[in-house]
Design a protein around this motif. Structure first.
Motif, PDB file in Angstrom:
ATOM      1  N   TYR A  45      -7.296  13.964  26.506  1.00  0.00           N
ATOM      2  CA  TYR A  45      -6.175  13.946  27.445  1.00  0.00           C
ATOM      3  C   TYR A  45      -6.202  12.673  28.292  1.00  0.00           C
ATOM      4  O   TYR A  45      -5.168  12.020  28.470  1.00  0.00           O
ATOM      5  N   LEU A  91     -11.377  17.719  24.372  1.00  0.00           N
ATOM      6  CA  LEU A  91      -9.966  17.750  24.744  1.00  0.00           C
ATOM      7  C   LEU A  91      -9.733  17.064  26.085  1.00  0.00           C
ATOM      8  O   LEU A  91      -8.747  16.345  26.261  1.00  0.00           O
ATOM      9  N   LEU A 110      -3.842  27.439  28.973  1.00  0.00           N
ATOM     10  CA  LEU A 110      -2.770  28.178  29.652  1.00  0.00           C
ATOM     11  C   LEU A 110      -2.094  29.091  28.639  1.00  0.00           C
ATOM     12  O   LEU A 110      -1.068  28.751  28.076  1.00  0.00           O
ATOM     13  N   TYR A 119      -2.209  19.284  27.056  1.00  0.00           N
ATOM     14  CA  TYR A 119      -2.582  19.759  28.388  1.00  0.00           C
ATOM     15  C   TYR A 119      -2.670  21.279  28.397  1.00  0.00           C
ATOM     16  O   TYR A 119      -3.635  21.858  28.887  1.00  0.00           O
ATOM     17  N   ILE A 120      -1.643  21.922  27.817  1.00  0.00           N
ATOM     18  CA  ILE A 120      -1.643  23.382  27.769  1.00  0.00           C
ATOM     19  C   ILE A 120      -2.860  23.874  27.000  1.00  0.00           C
ATOM     20  O   ILE A 120      -3.557  24.791  27.402  1.00  0.00           O
ATOM     21  N   GLU A 121      -3.153  23.176  25.890  1.00  0.00           N
ATOM     22  CA  GLU A 121      -4.290  23.572  25.067  1.00  0.00           C
ATOM     23  C   GLU A 121      -5.599  23.415  25.833  1.00  0.00           C
ATOM     24  O   GLU A 121      -6.464  24.288  25.814  1.00  0.00           O
ATOM     25  N   LYS A 122      -5.715  22.313  26.512  1.00  0.00           N
ATOM     26  CA  LYS A 122      -7.016  22.023  27.133  1.00  0.00           C
ATOM     27  C   LYS A 122      -7.247  22.887  28.347  1.00  0.00           C
ATOM     28  O   LYS A 122      -8.376  23.279  28.620  1.00  0.00           O
ATOM     29  N   GLU A 123      -6.177  23.214  29.077  1.00  0.00           N
ATOM     30  CA  GLU A 123      -6.344  24.066  30.240  1.00  0.00           C
ATOM     31  C   GLU A 123      -6.384  25.538  29.835  1.00  0.00           C
ATOM     32  O   GLU A 123      -6.625  26.404  30.666  1.00  0.00           O
TER      33      GLU A 123
END
Lengths: 285, 222, 213, 153, 75
Positions: free
Chosen positions: B126, B122, C94, C88-92
């Motif tokens: 990104y 991921l 959150l 981004y939300i998925e990877k972090e």
């Protein structure tokens, strides 16, 4: 059509033979006895009659299809070369070969294959800029049809001797070098990942692969000779190809395998140099 | 009218399909690319994903990764859209259409791996995504500069020797396609192909390389 | 009669180059910022800056065609933007829903009226722009009221709208004499499509938490 | 030499540097491109040129023409579009009414079905719009998939 | 108006590229300034439809961004 089939058989035969010679020369340079020059033949024949199945973890259809595609694209490449088609198609096929390499590794589910496949993507970085040479050849000859290029060479002498085309020949040489077995850039099939992307393909599949690789070697060497020296009679062509291959065998025998990213950097630097050269030449001309 | 001004680059036109101002065409070169894209799209539709084998370190154990049904369907959808976009992209005869399709390839490529639950993949996806987004600037920018300086978007018009395309537009177009498809920018792309789901993951590589091959043809012909 | 109108026909040759060079300078600045930036979310924000610069280059061409090209450019930007923010939300990871930072009094009283105004104006505009405007109204509504169970319906609508659009395109290409039919279908289809997409963003606001808790 | 190569490889193999390297290359290309060929002259012979009629109630989108009749539009391949220009001049009853009563709603009217932008978006370059909605579709599917999955867990 | 638009674009671009202090919200606000530059350019060329669409879409981008930032602050 018949003559094309004959050429195809010849390509397989010569390709396998040259692979054998390549191995033998490397072995002799490294003061080993080495296998007989017919070894690759025997390999392919042996694999053809071995028991064959598809690994349980593999993506079944793709596992098989990718071998067929690999052979198909290089047969197509041979056809383009023989009919004097567009050089661009030939190089497209060269890049499509990268995709099949990638697919070979991915389809099996084996971690070694996967590593090989990932390295194939990495090495694509340096082989793609090869197109700089295509652009430069177009600048010099005004055509990308192989038949036109050989006609140009017949009129103006081999491209290898012209100042503008020499760096392109070097870049192209590096590219062909990166496709012969045991070369310093051959990170895809490096021994620390067993056989890389070929690891899981055995039996008939492996025989098919070896056949495809044989045609590939033949087409690449023949293309190199035709592009930079000119159209030659068949026997002279084969000798010229052998000489080119022998120079490569020396390089392969004397250089260690590079680490993956270094291999890319070196190739990219060489080709970056050629690109700059082409751009400068293009501006001056 | 629908003939390439310099057929010695990719051969004579074999067939064309007009959609208003946007005309798709097949030359030997684009036909080869098209067939290849078609083959791999068919593969993505037909073949099941592989079960990736992972070795558990510190023992002899190994296990295979299964892809959940839902995720597989999603990946397949993305791979098929990517394949369709590639097929259209390699045959289109319009520069803006080409850039749009390249942008679509970029977003589909991210989509193929976005469903994977692996932080490393991921992360790289990104980075790729950011690259694809800022890649739209050189891409559309090049198309706009070409439109402004030549007054047309059709490839046949642009290919004629009388029309000169500024160097900056050519270079931006190439770098744009590189950004979207990440063709030679290898790091993140190599890492995202670690994701399981071979026939779909392979599509990432197929599409970006084919788009790159097409843009090379366009650049040389311009 | 036509002679009386003051017609403006652009002569752009003089200003185009200067404007383009200034824009390219701006692009260099924004790419410089992207180059220096290390943090992921800041990069995401900077991509919006890059999108704007991209639209400026297209806008400088100043024909009707340029305008028709801006619309796809915009959409590509927003679509990729949304996908990336989800990524981004998925990877972090959150997962924690935010306390509603944006909760102000207006959000309780206004949404109905504002949404209605936007939707009506959007319907009058119709087509692509109208879709965006009406979608904005619905987005605002859903965002304030928080509604999640309607998502499936909206998704279905957008699917049909897309099909409508493709049908209209086929009409234009295959049976051009029915162009009028094509225009109406396409206008309605693209409108519904864009509205649906925009309002989906609105329903996504709650995200995983507050609707269920 | 090896040191340099190692260092370059180390920069390139870190995926966090990827965007930075790319941005650097774009900046370099813009600068070099501008230096190499600075006169980027605007071609006067454009497709779909604009003419602004400030007094029209359709301002700034009045391109003339008779509804349900041919209008002059400069497109790339007019022979592919037998009904080119028909869309440009068409006004729906609602928009006709607005245009007769007010003078400053040109934008509103033209984005209503019928107008030069529609002509381009639907007819001559319809495929662009298809692709662009397809991009929207794909990106939203992706966002919704991630969103829904997160919600279900 | 074109000069003004490009000027605002430049200033906005610069300030959002290097915002002081460097917070997310600050950067977004600076980007809004930049988009005003774009709006002026569009207005100069009478591209009002694109302008309206852009306004509608920018709101959405800002909204999406704020949502991500909120979640990030919450985490």
């Amino acid at each position: 059509m018949i003559s094309f089939l004959l050429y195809l058989l010849l390509a397989v035969f010569i390709g396998l033979l040259y692979h054998g010679i390549h191995r033998k020369v490397i072995a002799r340079i490294q003061t080993r006895p080495g296998p007989p020059v017919w070894q690759e033949f025997l390999h392919t024949l042996k694999f053809s009659f071995k028991q064959t199945w598809i690994p349980m973890t593999a993506s079944q259809l793709m596992f098989v299809a990718i071998v067929v595609i690999m052979i198909a694209i290089w047969v197509g490449g041979l056809y383009v070369l023989l009919t004097g088609g567009s050089l661009l198609i030939l190089f497209a096929i060269f890049l499509l070969h990268k995709i099949t390499e990638h697919g070979l590794g991915l389809s099996s589910g084996s971690p070694y294959g996967k590593f090989g496949a990932i390295r194939s993507v990495i090495s694509a970085a340096s082989e793609i800029p090869l197109f700089a040479t295509v652009g430069a050849i177009y600048m010099v000859t005004g055509s990308l049809m192989i038949s036109d290029i050989t006609a140009y060479e017949a009129a103006n002498g081999p491209l290898l001797l012209s100042v503008i085309a020499l760096p392109m020949a070097i870049a192209m040489y590096v590219i062909v070098l990166s496709k012969v077995p045991y070369n310093p850039f051959g990170i895809i099939e490096a021994k620390e990942i067993v056989s890389g992307n070929k690891t899981e393909h055995f039996g008939v599949w492996r025989a098919g692969l070896e056949t495809g690789f044989a045609i590939k070697t033949f087409v690449l060497l023949a293309a190199f000779v035709t592009l930079f020296i000119g159209a030659l009679p068949l026997w002279l062509l084969l000798i010229a190809m052998l000489i080119v291959l022998l120079t490569m065998s020396f390089i392969c025998a004397l250089t260690p395998m590079l680490s993956p990213y270094d291999a890319v950097t070196i190739q990219a630097l060489i080709i970056g140099f050629v690109v700059v050269y082409v751009v400068i030449a293009g501006v001056i001309l | 009218m629908y003939n390439l001004p310099s057929p010695q680059i990719e051969g004579e036109i074999l067939a064309y399909i007009p959609f208003g101002d946007i005309v798709y065409y097949f030359s030997p070169y684009t036909l080869v690319l098209f067939i290849f894209a078609l083959t791999f799209t068919a593969l993505a539709i037909l073949s099941r994903p592989e079960k990736q084998v992972d070795i558990a370190f510190g023992g002899d154990a190994y296990y295979t990764k299964e892809i959940p049904e839902k995720q597989m369907r999603f990946q397949r959808f993305m791979a098929i859209s990517c394949g369709l976009a590639t097929m259209a992209g390699v045959t289109t005869g319009d520069i803006f259409n080409f850039t749009l399709l390249t942008a679509m390839v970029g977003i589909c490529n991210i989509g193929i791996v976005a469903s994977v639950k692996n932080k490393h993949v991921l992360d790289n996806a990104y980075e790729y995504g950011i690259l694809a987004m800022i890649g739209t600037l050189p891409l559309f920018g090049a198309a706009a500069i070409i439109l402004a300086t030549t007054g047309t978007l059709s490839l046949w018009e642009i290919f004629t020797p009388a029309v000169s395309v500024p160097v900056i537009a050519k270079a931006l177009l190439v770098i744009g396609v590189i950004g979207e498809g990440m063709a030679p920018v290898y790091v993140a792309k190599a890492e995202i192909t670690r994701a399981p789901g071979a026939p779909y993951v392979l599509m990432i590589h197929v599409s970006s390389l084919l788009m790159f091959l097409r843009v090379v043809e366009i650049i040389i012909s311009m | 009669m036509m002679m009386l109108f003051d017609m403006i026909v652009y002569d752009l040759s003089a200003e185009y180059e200067a404007a383009l060079i200034i824009t390219l300078l701006c692009i260099i600045i924004s790419f410089w910022a992207v180059m220096r930036e290390r943090e992921d979310l800041h990069r995401l924000i900077l991509t919006e800056l890059v999108e704007i610069m991209c639209l400026v280059i297209i806008a400088l061409v100043a024909t009707d065609l340029a305008e028709a090209l801006i619309l796809p450019g915009l959409v590509v930007g927003i679509a990729e933007f949304l996908a990336l923010s989800e990524l981004y939300i998925e990877k972090e990871g959150l997962r924690k829903a935010p306390e509603n930072v944006l909760h102000i009094e207006v959000m309780d009283s206004a949404p109905g009226i504002i949404a209605v105004i936007f939707v009506i104006y959007g319907i009058i505009l119709s087509g692509f722009t109208g879709g965006a405007v009406a979608g904005l109204g619905l987005l605002f509504y859903f965002m304030c009221r928080g509604s999640s169970e309607k998502r499936e319906i909206i998704e279905t609508v957008s699917g049909y709208a897309w099909a409508c659009w493709v049908v209209a395109f086929i009409v234009f290409m295959a049976v051009p004499q029915y162009w009028f039919f094509g225009v109406i279908i396409a206008g309605a289809g693209i409108f519904a499509k864009v509205v649906a997409k925009m309002s989906l963003i609105g329903t996504m606001n709650g995200d995983g938490g507050e609707g269920d808790v | 030499m090896t040191g340099i190569i190692r260092r370059i490889s180390r920069i390139l193999q870190n995926h966090n540097n990827l965007v930075g390297v790319y941005a650097f290359v774009v900046i370099a290309i813009i600068i070099v491109g501008l230096l190499l060929q600075s006169p980027l002259t605007y071609d006067q012979d454009q497709l779909y040129p604009k003419s602004i009629d400030k007094n029209s109630s359709l301002d700034p989108y009045d391109r003339g023409g008779v509804p349900f009749g041919q209008t002059n539009v400069v497109s790339q391949y007019p022979e592919n579009e037998p009904y080119l220009g028909y869309v440009t001049a068409y006004l729906t009853p609602v928009s006709l009414w607005i245009s007769e009563t007010t003078r400053f709603m040109g934008t509103t009217i033209v984005s209503h079905p019928g107008g030069i932008i529609d002509e381009i978006l639907y007819n001559t370059r319809g495929l662009d719009t298809i692709i662009e909605t397809a991009i929207l579709f794909v990106a939203f599917t992706m966002a919704m998939f991630l969103f829904t999955r997160r919600r279900e867990e | 108006m074109l000069v003004l638009g490009l000027g605002i674009l430049f200033i906005g671009g610069f300030s959002s590229a290097f915002p002081q202090p460097k917070t997310y919200i600050n950067r977004i606000i600076n980007i809004e300034i930049t988009s005003f530059g774009l709006l002026l350019v569009m207005l100069y060329y009478n591209e009002t439809l694109a302008l309206v669409t852009f306004i509608a879409v920018t709101v959405i981008t800002t909204f999406v961004l704020v949502r991500v930032i909120e979640r990030r602050e919450a985490a």
